[in-house]
Design a protein around this motif. Structure first.
Motif, PDB file in Angstrom:
ATOM      1  N   VAL A  75      91.977  32.818  -1.049  1.00  0.00           N
ATOM      2  CA  VAL A  75      92.158  32.183   0.257  1.00  0.00           C
ATOM      3  C   VAL A  75      93.416  31.311   0.279  1.00  0.00           C
ATOM      4  O   VAL A  75      94.082  31.194   1.307  1.00  0.00           O
ATOM      5  N   PHE A  76      93.763  30.726  -0.893  1.00  0.00           N
ATOM      6  CA  PHE A  76      94.928  29.834  -0.932  1.00  0.00           C
ATOM      7  C   PHE A  76      96.207  30.617  -0.644  1.00  0.00           C
ATOM      8  O   PHE A  76      97.075  30.199   0.112  1.00  0.00           O
ATOM      9  N   GLU A  77      96.295  31.778  -1.270  1.00  0.00           N
ATOM     10  CA  GLU A  77      97.467  32.633  -1.095  1.00  0.00           C
ATOM     11  C   GLU A  77      97.504  33.173   0.340  1.00  0.00           C
ATOM     12  O   GLU A  77      98.547  33.159   0.999  1.00  0.00           O
ATOM     13  N   LEU A  91      98.619  22.479   5.164  1.00  0.00           N
ATOM     14  CA  LEU A  91      97.669  21.548   4.537  1.00  0.00           C
ATOM     15  C   LEU A  91      96.478  22.343   3.986  1.00  0.00           C
ATOM     16  O   LEU A  91      95.370  21.842   3.871  1.00  0.00           O
ATOM     17  N   GLY A  92      96.747  23.614   3.656  1.00  0.00           N
ATOM     18  CA  GLY A  92      95.702  24.480   3.111  1.00  0.00           C
ATOM     19  C   GLY A  92      95.671  24.370   1.598  1.00  0.00           C
ATOM     20  O   GLY A  92      94.939  23.555   1.031  1.00  0.00           O
ATOM     21  N   GLN A  93      96.481  25.196   0.957  1.00  0.00           N
ATOM     22  CA  GLN A  93      96.541  25.186  -0.515  1.00  0.00           C
ATOM     23  C   GLN A  93      96.867  23.776  -1.025  1.00  0.00           C
ATOM     24  O   GLN A  93      97.690  23.071  -0.430  1.00  0.00           O
ATOM     25  N   GLY A  94      96.225  23.400  -2.140  1.00  0.00           N
ATOM     26  CA  GLY A  94      96.402  22.038  -2.633  1.00  0.00           C
ATOM     27  C   GLY A  94      97.624  21.875  -3.517  1.00  0.00           C
ATOM     28  O   GLY A  94      97.593  22.234  -4.689  1.00  0.00           O
ATOM     29  N   PHE A  95      98.695  21.333  -2.946  1.00  0.00           N
ATOM     30  CA  PHE A  95      99.864  20.989  -3.779  1.00  0.00           C
ATOM     31  C   PHE A  95     100.633  19.874  -3.088  1.00  0.00           C
ATOM     32  O   PHE A  95     100.710  19.822  -1.873  1.00  0.00           O
ATOM     33  N   LEU A 131      82.277  26.531  -4.641  1.00  0.00           N
ATOM     34  CA  LEU A 131      82.856  26.854  -5.937  1.00  0.00           C
ATOM     35  C   LEU A 131      84.363  27.046  -5.865  1.00  0.00           C
ATOM     36  O   LEU A 131      84.850  27.786  -4.996  1.00  0.00           O
ATOM     37  N   TYR A 132      85.077  26.446  -6.810  1.00  0.00           N
ATOM     38  CA  TYR A 132      86.506  26.756  -6.936  1.00  0.00           C
ATOM     39  C   TYR A 132      86.656  28.256  -7.231  1.00  0.00           C
ATOM     40  O   TYR A 132      85.842  28.841  -7.951  1.00  0.00           O
ATOM     41  N   ASP A 133      87.694  28.849  -6.703  1.00  0.00           N
ATOM     42  CA  ASP A 133      87.701  30.326  -6.602  1.00  0.00           C
ATOM     43  C   ASP A 133      87.721  31.095  -7.916  1.00  0.00           C
ATOM     44  O   ASP A 133      87.246  32.221  -7.981  1.00  0.00           O
ATOM     45  N   HIS A 175      85.193  16.948  -7.297  1.00  0.00           N
ATOM     46  CA  HIS A 175      84.881  18.326  -6.951  1.00  0.00           C
ATOM     47  C   HIS A 175      85.799  18.869  -5.850  1.00  0.00           C
ATOM     48  O   HIS A 175      86.026  18.215  -4.838  1.00  0.00           O
ATOM     49  N   ASN A 176      86.297  20.058  -6.096  1.00  0.00           N
ATOM     50  CA  ASN A 176      87.079  20.793  -5.097  1.00  0.00           C
ATOM     51  C   ASN A 176      86.181  21.915  -4.572  1.00  0.00           C
ATOM     52  O   ASN A 176      85.684  22.699  -5.381  1.00  0.00           O
ATOM     53  N   PRO A 177      85.907  22.035  -3.288  1.00  0.00           N
ATOM     54  CA  PRO A 177      86.583  21.405  -2.159  1.00  0.00           C
ATOM     55  C   PRO A 177      85.870  20.193  -1.557  1.00  0.00           C
ATOM     56  O   PRO A 177      86.390  19.602  -0.620  1.00  0.00           O
ATOM     57  N   VAL A 214      90.211  18.342 -13.515  1.00  0.00           N
ATOM     58  CA  VAL A 214      91.648  18.338 -13.187  1.00  0.00           C
ATOM     59  C   VAL A 214      92.034  17.169 -12.281  1.00  0.00           C
ATOM     60  O   VAL A 214      93.170  16.719 -12.307  1.00  0.00           O
ATOM     61  N   TYR A 215      91.085  16.659 -11.493  1.00  0.00           N
ATOM     62  CA  TYR A 215      91.403  15.525 -10.601  1.00  0.00           C
ATOM     63  C   TYR A 215      90.973  14.192 -11.203  1.00  0.00           C
ATOM     64  O   TYR A 215      90.682  13.240 -10.482  1.00  0.00           O
ATOM     65  N   GLU A 216      90.912  14.122 -12.550  1.00  0.00           N
ATOM     66  CA  GLU A 216      90.406  12.909 -13.211  1.00  0.00           C
ATOM     67  C   GLU A 216      91.154  11.646 -12.804  1.00  0.00           C
ATOM     68  O   GLU A 216      90.560  10.568 -12.746  1.00  0.00           O
ATOM     69  N   GLY A 271      99.423  19.606 -13.833  1.00  0.00           N
ATOM     70  CA  GLY A 271      99.801  19.917 -12.449  1.00  0.00           C
ATOM     71  C   GLY A 271      99.300  18.852 -11.497  1.00  0.00           C
ATOM     72  O   GLY A 271     100.025  18.415 -10.585  1.00  0.00           O
ATOM     73  N   LYS A 272      98.058  18.411 -11.684  1.00  0.00           N
ATOM     74  CA  LYS A 272      97.469  17.406 -10.784  1.00  0.00           C
ATOM     75  C   LYS A 272      97.886  15.997 -11.197  1.00  0.00           C
ATOM     76  O   LYS A 272      98.181  15.147 -10.367  1.00  0.00           O
ATOM     77  N   THR A 273      97.895  15.743 -12.511  1.00  0.00           N
ATOM     78  CA  THR A 273      98.145  14.379 -12.977  1.00  0.00           C
ATOM     79  C   THR A 273      99.604  13.965 -12.753  1.00  0.00           C
ATOM     80  O   THR A 273      99.893  12.783 -12.601  1.00  0.00           O
ATOM     81  N   TYR A 275      92.612  16.083  -3.854  1.00  0.00           N
ATOM     82  CA  TYR A 275      93.679  16.103  -2.841  1.00  0.00           C
ATOM     83  C   TYR A 275      93.121  16.339  -1.447  1.00  0.00           C
ATOM     84  O   TYR A 275      93.893  16.554  -0.514  1.00  0.00           O
ATOM     85  N   PHE A 276      91.803  16.392  -1.312  1.00  0.00           N
ATOM     86  CA  PHE A 276      91.256  17.055  -0.130  1.00  0.00           C
ATOM     87  C   PHE A 276      90.333  16.205   0.734  1.00  0.00           C
ATOM     88  O   PHE A 276      89.603  15.342   0.242  1.00  0.00           O
ATOM     89  N   LEU A 277      90.363  16.548   2.018  1.00  0.00           N
ATOM     90  CA  LEU A 277      89.479  15.948   3.006  1.00  0.00           C
ATOM     91  C   LEU A 277      88.821  17.102   3.751  1.00  0.00           C
ATOM     92  O   LEU A 277      89.511  17.970   4.290  1.00  0.00           O
ATOM     93  N   VAL A 307      86.279  22.741   7.514  1.00  0.00           N
ATOM     94  CA  VAL A 307      87.536  23.200   6.911  1.00  0.00           C
ATOM     95  C   VAL A 307      88.089  22.084   6.024  1.00  0.00           C
ATOM     96  O   VAL A 307      87.752  20.911   6.194  1.00  0.00           O
ATOM     97  N   ARG A 308      88.938  22.479   5.084  1.00  0.00           N
ATOM     98  CA  ARG A 308      89.492  21.535   4.115  1.00  0.00           C
ATOM     99  C   ARG A 308      90.977  21.333   4.375  1.00  0.00           C
ATOM    100  O   ARG A 308      91.734  22.300   4.443  1.00  0.00           O
ATOM    101  N   PHE A 309      91.380  20.060   4.524  1.00  0.00           N
ATOM    102  CA  PHE A 309      92.792  19.718   4.648  1.00  0.00           C
ATOM    103  C   PHE A 309      93.263  19.053   3.353  1.00  0.00           C
ATOM    104  O   PHE A 309      92.526  18.257   2.763  1.00  0.00           O
TER     105      PHE A 309
HETATM  106  N1  GLN Z   1      93.660  24.222  -6.492  1.00  0.00           N
HETATM  107  C1  GLN Z   1      94.376  24.552  -5.321  1.00  0.00           C
HETATM  108  C2  GLN Z   1      93.471  24.452  -4.128  1.00  0.00           C
HETATM  109  O1  GLN Z   1      92.290  24.316  -4.243  1.00  0.00           O
HETATM  110  C3  GLN Z   1      95.017  25.901  -5.284  1.00  0.00           C
HETATM  111  C4  GLN Z   1      95.182  26.668  -6.512  1.00  0.00           C
HETATM  112  C5  GLN Z   1      95.572  28.093  -6.252  1.00  0.00           C
HETATM  113  O2  GLN Z   1      96.254  28.381  -5.287  1.00  0.00           O
HETATM  114  N2  GLN Z   1      95.104  28.954  -7.075  1.00  0.00           N
HETATM  115  O3  GLN Z   1      93.980  24.526  -3.040  1.00  0.00           O
END
Ligand code: GLN
Ligand code: PMP
Length: 386
Positions: free
Chosen positions: A15-17, A31-35, A120-122, A169-171, A200-202, A231-233, A316-318, A362-364
């Motif tokens: 879904v991120f891609e 504001l989709g993919q988390g970066f 669940l994270y993907d 926890h993501n998301p 990863v979000y410690e 990447g996150k830290t 990173y998410f709301l 939805v997640r922003f």
């Molecule tokens: N962790 C990021 C997210 O949840 C994306 C990681 C990815 O694109 N594989 O948005």
């Protein structure tokens, strides 16, 4: 043509891609993919750039450069009071994604049960299924994402090999508290299981919550595999440098997976991350403080635009409920709609469910410059007349 592996070919593109491509196509604020949209600490990039030019650029040691493994062990002590032997209990990977894959491939025997918390994270389910594990999924529910203790207990059995725990926890952005962790630790011990902890979000927890690794609880030191991500830290998600902390007996089989998957991780990036982990406490508190301010900025704006926002304790998410806006076609359609019509992209929460996920959330992602967050809110307000 003979068919490819049926488990992996059964999955679509993540879904991120998909949402990032759609955002680019429509010139939408992503504001989709988390970066983050900043470049990360200059000193960390400088060390990596200098190491790239000076070399060596050949294979580093399989478990990672000693200086990075020492830095990971030092961080475990500095932030969590864990006493870790860097030589036998730390391994560097190419991102937390690889660390998760190594841990799951290294520990799961076909037929083992794996307890998971949905949403669940993907990457979790495909890898668990490919490793022959049998997922036992327990749901947390919005708006408060409370841990359903009876259901979690019922998911454990004599066949449970491990629980995969993601906190923060993501998301959902839920940070499981010490009482939840105690309950989980008790189950892990009672069923003689392990815990693969995606942390990863410690360093991204808010409102004074702090982060408690499950590994720090009584009885958990030798049952937990703790995974972190540079990447996150360090706000550099493209770097793909991850690290695993686990007792030697657990790390050994995980290293067997690593040696056949990537074997090593770029040495100059490892040097940069080693430098980063040595930054003073002010860096780490500043990172969380800045991110909390962004969460509040986006949250205030989204509430003004008519969304109902859920609590975000970390990451990173709301997550928001858009039903007050009157849109009734489901969360995927909503994300496409705001991308093409309002110029802002989010990801649908149902993508984090195997099936029958909630439909109005939805997640922003708020790890963006303030002016970008403000512009995204302005666009949504203009579109929805808020
Ligand atoms: N962790 C990021 C997210 O949840 C994306 C990681 C990815 O694109 N594989 O948005
Ligand atoms: N786990 C979770 C919960 C994540 O959000 C991410 C971010 N993509 C990862 C693992 C993967 O991290 P990395 O980019 O270091 O592979």
């Amino acid at each position: 043509m003979k068919p490819a592996n049926s488990i992996l070919s059964g999955y679509g593109t993540t879904v991120f891609e998909v949402m990032s491509r759609l955002a680019i196509e429509h010139g939408s604020i992503n504001l989709g993919q988390g970066f983050p949209d900043e470049e990360g600490p200059e000193a960390v990039r400088r060390v990596a750039a200098d190491a790239l030019m000076a070399g060596p650029n050949q294979y580093p040691p399989m478990l990672g450069l000693p200086e990075l493994r020492k830095a990971v062990a030092d961080n475990n002590r500095r932030f969590y009071g864990l006493d870790i032997d860097w030589q036998s209990e730390v391994m560097v990977t190419s991102g937390a994604t690889e660390a998760l894959g190594d841990a799951l491939f290294g520990l799961i025997e076909p037929g083992d049960e794996v307890v998971l918390i949905e949403p669940l994270y993907d990457s979790y389910l495909p890898i668990i299924r490919r490793a022959g594990g049998i997922p036992k999924i327990v749901r947390i529910e919005p708006p408060d994402w409370a841990l359903p203790r009876a259901a979690l207990e019922a998911a454990f059995s004599e066949k449970t090999k491990l629980i995969l725990l993601n906190s923060p926890h993501n998301p959902s952005s839920k940070v499981f508290d010490v009482n939840d962790l105690r309950f989980i630790a008790d189950l892990v011990e009672r069923f003689d299981a392990y815990a693969v902890c995606d942390e990863v979000y410690e360093h991204l927890t808010f409102d004074g919550r702090g982060h408690t690794p499950l590994m720090t609880l009584p009885g958990m030191r030798n049952r937990c595999v703790r995974i972190g991500s540079a990447g996150k830290t360090f706000s550099m998600t493209g770097w793909k440098v991850g690290y695993i902390t686990a007792c030697a007996d657990l790390l050994m089989p995980i290293a067997k997976a690593h040696q056949f998957v990537t074997f090593t991780t770029p040495p100059n990036l490892q040097k940069g991350v080693a430098h980063g982990l040595g930054l003073d406490d002010a860096y780490f508190t500043g990172l969380a403080g800045d991110m909390q301010a962004k969460r509040d900025r986006l949250g205030d704006g989204l509430r003004a635009a008519g969304f109902k926002t859920l609590e975000s304790g970390g990451s990173y998410f709301l997550t928001v409920d858009y039903s007050p806006l009157g849109f009734t076609d489901g969360d995927e359609a909503f994300c496409r709609h705001i991308t093409t019509e309002a110029g802002v992209t989010a990801v649908p929460l149902s993508a984090f469910y195997q099936k029958d996920g909630p439909r109005t959330f939805v997640r922003f992602c708020f790890s963006k410059r303030d002016e970008i967050l403000d512009e995204a809110v302005a666009r949504l307000r203009r579109h929805f007349g808020g």
